[in-house]
Design an enzyme around this catalytic site. Structure first.
Site, PDB file in Angstrom:
ATOM      1  N   SER A  45       0.697  -1.516  -0.092  1.00 53.45           N
ATOM      2  CA  SER A  45       0.038  -0.169  -0.404  1.00 53.45           C
ATOM      3  C   SER A  45       1.092   1.039  -0.065  1.00 53.45           C
ATOM      4  O   SER A  45       2.067   1.163   0.379  1.00 53.45           O
ATOM      5  CB  SER A  45      -0.661   0.081   0.912  1.00 53.45           C
ATOM      6  OG  SER A  45      -1.595   1.473   1.705  1.00 53.45           O
ATOM      7  N   TYR A  71      -1.992  -0.533  10.476  1.00 56.29           N
ATOM      8  CA  TYR A  71      -2.157  -0.833   9.518  1.00 56.29           C
ATOM      9  C   TYR A  71      -0.956  -0.086   8.232  1.00 56.29           C
ATOM     10  O   TYR A  71      -0.086  -0.491   7.988  1.00 56.29           O
ATOM     11  CB  TYR A  71      -3.280  -0.696   8.475  1.00 56.29           C
ATOM     12  CG  TYR A  71      -3.616  -0.326   6.697  1.00 56.29           C
ATOM     13  CD1 TYR A  71      -3.997  -2.059   6.468  1.00 56.29           C
ATOM     14  CD2 TYR A  71      -3.545   0.557   5.679  1.00 56.29           C
ATOM     15  CE1 TYR A  71      -3.503  -2.102   5.032  1.00 56.29           C
ATOM     16  CE2 TYR A  71      -4.181   0.156   4.639  1.00 56.29           C
ATOM     17  CZ  TYR A  71      -4.127  -0.822   4.135  1.00 56.29           C
ATOM     18  OH  TYR A  71      -4.177  -1.368   2.923  1.00 56.29           O
TER      19      TYR A  71
HETATM   20  N1  LIG Z   1      -8.966  -0.229  -1.163  1.00 55.58           N
HETATM   21  C1  LIG Z   1      -7.998  -0.435  -1.083  1.00 55.58           C
HETATM   22  O1  LIG Z   1      -7.668   1.493  -1.491  1.00 55.58           O
HETATM   23  C2  LIG Z   1      -6.171  -0.757  -1.117  1.00 55.58           C
HETATM   24  C3  LIG Z   1      -5.380   0.423  -0.879  1.00 55.58           C
HETATM   25  C4  LIG Z   1      -4.127   0.173  -0.299  1.00 55.58           C
HETATM   26  C5  LIG Z   1      -3.558  -1.408  -0.706  1.00 55.58           C
HETATM   27  N2  LIG Z   1      -4.843  -2.383  -0.493  1.00 55.58           N
HETATM   28  C6  LIG Z   1      -5.245  -3.435  -0.335  1.00 55.58           C
HETATM   29  O2  LIG Z   1      -5.458  -5.057  -0.966  1.00 55.58           O
HETATM   30  C7  LIG Z   1      -6.185  -5.459  -0.349  1.00 55.58           C
HETATM   31  C8  LIG Z   1      -7.207  -5.598  -1.043  1.00 55.58           C
HETATM   32  O3  LIG Z   1      -7.896  -4.910  -0.143  1.00 55.58           O
HETATM   33  P1  LIG Z   1      -9.882  -4.916  -1.509  1.00 55.58           P
HETATM   34  O4  LIG Z   1      -9.897  -3.698  -0.912  1.00 55.58           O
HETATM   35  O5  LIG Z   1      -9.916  -5.486  -1.859  1.00 55.58           O
HETATM   36  O6  LIG Z   1     -10.241  -5.372   0.809  1.00 55.58           O
HETATM   37  P2  LIG Z   1     -11.610  -6.018   0.727  1.00 55.58           P
HETATM   38  O7  LIG Z   1     -12.586  -6.174  -0.307  1.00 55.58           O
HETATM   39  O8  LIG Z   1     -11.508  -5.928   2.175  1.00 55.58           O
HETATM   40  O9  LIG Z   1     -10.756  -7.695   0.122  1.00 55.58           O
HETATM   41  C9  LIG Z   1     -10.563  -8.616   1.157  1.00 55.58           C
HETATM   42  C10 LIG Z   1     -10.600  -9.613   1.148  1.00 55.58           C
HETATM   43  O10 LIG Z   1      -9.472 -11.136   2.642  1.00 55.58           O
HETATM   44  C11 LIG Z   1     -10.924 -11.439   3.203  1.00 55.58           C
HETATM   45  N3  LIG Z   1     -10.258 -11.653   4.099  1.00 55.58           N
HETATM   46  C12 LIG Z   1     -10.179 -10.812   5.448  1.00 55.58           C
HETATM   47  N4  LIG Z   1      -9.019 -10.990   6.852  1.00 55.58           N
HETATM   48  C13 LIG Z   1      -9.319 -13.463   6.522  1.00 55.58           C
HETATM   49  C14 LIG Z   1      -8.280 -14.055   6.491  1.00 55.58           C
HETATM   50  N5  LIG Z   1      -8.281 -14.074   7.780  1.00 55.58           N
HETATM   51  N6  LIG Z   1      -8.356 -15.084   5.468  1.00 55.58           N
HETATM   52  C15 LIG Z   1      -8.610 -15.205   4.437  1.00 55.58           C
HETATM   53  N7  LIG Z   1      -9.867 -13.848   3.719  1.00 55.58           N
HETATM   54  C16 LIG Z   1      -9.932 -12.616   4.069  1.00 55.58           C
HETATM   55  C17 LIG Z   1     -12.140 -10.649   3.600  1.00 55.58           C
HETATM   56  O11 LIG Z   1     -13.208 -11.075   3.844  1.00 55.58           O
HETATM   57  P3  LIG Z   1     -13.748 -10.819   4.964  1.00 55.58           P
HETATM   58  O12 LIG Z   1     -15.016  -9.992   4.659  1.00 55.58           O
HETATM   59  O13 LIG Z   1     -14.366 -12.252   5.184  1.00 55.58           O
HETATM   60  O14 LIG Z   1     -12.916 -10.503   5.550  1.00 55.58           O
HETATM   61  C18 LIG Z   1     -12.062 -10.059   1.709  1.00 55.58           C
HETATM   62  O15 LIG Z   1     -13.132 -10.885   1.043  1.00 55.58           O
HETATM   63  C19 LIG Z   1      -5.497  -5.712   1.233  1.00 55.58           C
HETATM   64  O16 LIG Z   1      -4.473  -6.072   1.382  1.00 55.58           O
HETATM   65  C20 LIG Z   1      -5.329  -4.445   1.098  1.00 55.58           C
HETATM   66  O17 LIG Z   1      -4.719  -4.127   1.744  1.00 55.58           O
HETATM   67  C21 LIG Z   1      -6.286  -1.808  -1.007  1.00 55.58           C
END
Ligand SMILES: NC(=O)c1ccc[n+]([C@@H]2O[C@H](COP(=O)([O-])OP(=O)(O)OC[C@H]3O[C@@H](n4cnc5c(N)ncnc54)[C@H](OP(=O)(O)O)[C@@H]3O)[C@@H](O)[C@H]2O)c1
Length: 278
Positions: free
Chosen positions: A158, A171
């Protein structure tokens, strides 16, 4: 190189890709694109109903197969079980994409909850999910890569990793650790197992998704918060990213097109990390 040769680099036929957090906003977009590029795609997530809905949205006329498997990235037994299931159905995992991760409101400072009052459980949960939640799948699925002498790992870092953002200390620290671990594992795999095992990361900038919507928009009006406005003011391209914005760099890093790239963390941020603010 000609266009045909270039295109062939992005044909993932007979390649099995595992996407942790593949039911999430960013992971599902990547998984869907991989299906379109002929990969066998396995979504590992806790929420199997959501994972099934994601799979049902995948393009239909493709060479590869798709599946979902239950897995908690913080539970080694569940990862080992998932590995056995995948091996039985697809053989080895060729490419691992660690997209499970995220922040949580309880680990976020606010006028009501100062840094000094952030609960230890919340700090631990966010730290563990983002760091251990990448390390443990790398252990489970990277072992097979080390035995075969080939494989690709892509971590999701990130913007917080380069310079911490306000309000989200656990985070930010965990994503900084992901950058460090990405470099560490890249060196470890190349020196101890095979130069054909590569480990890289993408560092997304700001994508309006469920995990940060509460920070970037007002929950009643949907208008940008001060923080949301400040982010756009510091993003030279003056917009939030969309999940599709991740695809070009992701495909490049997991394909043979980046055969000599390992230990790299690629920002996908509309210029945020390049801008001094002046
Ligand atoms: N969105 C942004 O702006 C952004 C920016 C920079 C980096 N990121 C990174 O990109 C990645 C994906 O983000 P996203 O926005 O797509 O988030 P998201 O929609 O919340 O997707 C994350 C997924 O991981 C699952 N998860 C969480 N804890 C878990 C566990 N212990 N075991 C297995 N699965 C688990 C979640 O399921 P549950 O619903 O059950 O929790 C969800 O389906 C993350 O690493 C995030 O930090 C995001």
């Amino acid at each position: 190189m000609n266009l045909e040769e270039l295109t062939a680099l992005y044909d993932f036929t007979d390649c099995t890709v595992l996407v942790t957090g593949g039911a999430g906003v960013l992971g599902s977009e990547i998984a869907c694109a991989l299906v379109g590029c002929n990969a066998n795609v396995v979504i590992l997530d806790r929420d199997q109903e959501l994972a099934q809905r994601v799979i049902e949205q995948f393009p239909k006329v493709v060479k590869g197969r798709s599946a979902r498997v239950f897995g908690d990235v913080l539970n080694v037994d569940s990862l080992l079980q998932a590995n056995e299931t995948i091996k039985a159905e697809f053989g080895a995992v060729d490419i691992l994409i660690n997209a499970a991760g995220g922040n949580h409101p309880s680990a976020t400072t606010s006028p009501e909850r100062t840094f000094f009052d952030l609960p230890v459980e919340a700090l631990r949960q966010v730290g563990d999910l983002n760091l251990l939640g990448t390390m443990l799948p790398c252990q489970t699925f990277g072992r097979g890569m080390s035995e075969r002498g080939a494989g690709v790992i892509l971590n999701v870092s990130s913007m917080n990793a380069f310079r911490p953002l306000t309000r989200i200390p656990a985070y930010s620290a965990a994503k900084a650790a992901i950058n460090n671990f990405t470099q560490w594992l890249a060196v470890h795999m190349a020196q101890n197992y095979s130069p054909h095992i590569r480990v890289n990361a993408i560092a997304p900038g700001f994508f309006l998704t469920e995990q940060n919507r509460f920070l970037l928009t007002d929950k009643d009006t949907g208008a940008l918060t001060m923080r949301g406005q400040s982010i756009l003011a510091h993003t030279p391209m003056n917009r939030f990213g969309t999940p599709e914005d991740l695809l070009g760099a992701t495909m490049w890093l997991i394909s043979p097109a980046s055969a000599f790239v390992t230990g790299a963390v690629i920002p996908i941020d509309g210029g945020f990390s390049a801008f001094s603010g002046v």
